[in-house]
Design an enzyme around this catalytic site. Structure first.
Site, PDB file in Angstrom:
ATOM      1  N   ASP A   1     -59.383 -14.315 -13.431  1.00 51.35           N
ATOM      2  CA  ASP A   1     -59.667 -14.296 -11.989  1.00 51.35           C
ATOM      3  C   ASP A   1     -59.798 -15.728 -11.456  1.00 51.35           C
ATOM      4  OD1 ASP A   1     -59.752 -11.467 -12.057  1.00 51.35           O
ATOM      5  OD2 ASP A   1     -61.797 -11.555 -12.833  1.00 51.35           O
TER       6      ASP A   1
ATOM      7  N   HIS B 176     -64.828  -7.595 -12.993  1.00 50.84           N
ATOM      8  CA  HIS B 176     -63.388  -7.793 -13.200  1.00 50.84           C
ATOM      9  C   HIS B 176     -62.627  -6.507 -12.873  1.00 50.84           C
ATOM     10  CE1 HIS B 176     -59.610  -9.255 -14.660  1.00 50.84           C
ATOM     11  NE2 HIS B 176     -59.514  -8.235 -15.492  1.00 50.84           N
TER      12      HIS B 176
END
Ligand code: NAD
Ligand code: LMR
Length: 342
Positions: free
Chosen positions: A174, A201
């Site tokens: 990310d 996530h």
């Protein structure tokens, strides 16, 4: 002849001194997979790693034989379930364990849809880790990370060896995406960007904190919303493009190697090692959110310091509230799974 001898001696001296300072064992579970293979390659290239142990239910010995020809300062061994103590031997003495084992998404699936298959894979591998390398840093890549990390904690707790400083959900991809995508938005060098991404996530639980960058308030609303949306759903882009053949593997290997490298740098006592990672974090415990991806400083014992969120924008506060609602459910799902299926 004399010159060759001298070069060899110099190499021996160099490798000996680096071994003495930085001798770490890294174990990769799921090492023959789409992530596992390139991640193992990148760990073979890390000079702090002297012992690389690869485990998979298939092909781990082949991957190990292949990597073992690369002339870096580590031995590589492969283990499969054919040997009765293969997994145990792979894990004994490990300083860092990377877990990319598990099935990936296909188009139309959410990460949570993987829970059914991956929860028991992670639970069983966690048991082996708790028994064979209870003090290692455990880095979970397998999805759904929001739930698989709590599964590992519950297993470690049940064996009396849980250390919150050494359990990490790997959310580095990310961060990599945020750095790449923001550079495309503002026209900057992606290698110079350092966006903090917190939360979890999966989709809306991924909260990029653009307000912590130099671009706070400078990106027009429409572009800002598109940027956040792309960071939150970057995984879907790859799943769609791979059209049924899996999800991100190469960018994930790069992310996993960066994260493992940072953990090793921390263990080695290097200073100013920062990463965002999904960890047990007391900040929102009262709200039932026991795990939260946060920016941390890494050190010789694992997590050295968890950075506070500090002041957020109104939009970020809203994203955070939404993320916490989903995280709470995802965490509970992992905890309940171990209770019901010990
Ligand atoms: P893959 O199918 O290519 O590889 C998975 C590997 O795990 C295979 O080699 C398989 O044999 C092995 N495996 C399965 N069960 C095992 C067990 N019990 N013990 C040891 N090995 C086992 O999948 P992939 O593309 O490498 O993805 C792996 C996982 O990583 C998926 O769950 C995926 O969703 C996840 N992932 C996470 C991130 C992240 O940012 N954290 C990014 C990408 C993918
Ligand atoms: C990613 O973010 O790429 C991974 O979590 C894999 C996925 O399923 O999207």
């Amino acid at each position: 002849m004399f010159a060759r001898f001298t070069r060899a001696s110099r190499f021996a001296a160099r490798s000996f001194s680096s071994t003495a300072l930085n001798a770490y064992k890294v174990s990769v579970l799921g090492a023959a997979g789409g992530i596992g293979q390139p991640l193992s390659l990148l760990m073979k290239m890390n000079t702090k790693v002297t012992d690389l142990a690869l485990y998979d239910i298939k092909l781990a010995k082949g991957v190990a034989a292949d990597l073992s020809h690369i002339p870096t300062n580590s031995t590589v061994k492969g283990f499969t379930p054919d040997e009765s103590d293969g997994l145990a031997t792979c894990l004994k003495g490990a300083d860092v364990v990377l877990i990319p084992a598990g099935v990936p998404r296909k188009p139309g699936m959410t990460r949570d849809d993987l829970f059914k298959t991956n929860a028991s894979i992670v639970r069983d591998l966690a048991k082996a880790c708790a028994e064979n390398c209870p003090t290692a840093a455990i880095c979970v890549i397998c999805n759904p990370v929001n739930s698989t990390v709590p599964i590992v904690r519950e297993v470690f707790k049940s064996k009396g060896v849980f250390n919150p400083k050494k359990l990490f959900g790997v959310t580095t991809l990310d961060t990599l995406r945020a750095n790449r995508f923001i550079s495309e938005t503002v026209g900057s060098d992606p290698t110079e960007e350092d966006v903090t991404v917190v939360g979890g996530h999966s989709g809306i639980t991924i909260v990029p904190l653009i307000s912590k960058t130099q671009y706070k308030g400078k990106i027009p609303k429409e572009k800002y919303e598109a940027l956040v949306n792309r960071i939150q759903h970057g995984g879907d882009e790859v799943v769609k493009a791979k059209a049924g053949a899996g999800s991100a593997t190469l960018s994930m290997a790069s992310a996993g190697a960066r994260f493992a490298g940072s953990v090793l740098n921390g263990l080695a006592g290097e200073q100013d090692i920062y990463e965002s990672t999904y960890i047990e974090n007391p900040e929102f415990k009262d709200e039932g959110v026991e795990f939260f991806a946060s920016r941390v400083t890494l050190g010789p014992q694992g997590v050295k310091e968890i950075h506070e969120l500090g002041l957020l924008t109104e939009v970020e506060e809203k994203m955070l509230a939404t993320a916490k609602e989903t995280l709470k459910k995802n965490i509970k799902k992992g905890v309940d799974f171990v209770k019901e299926n010990p």
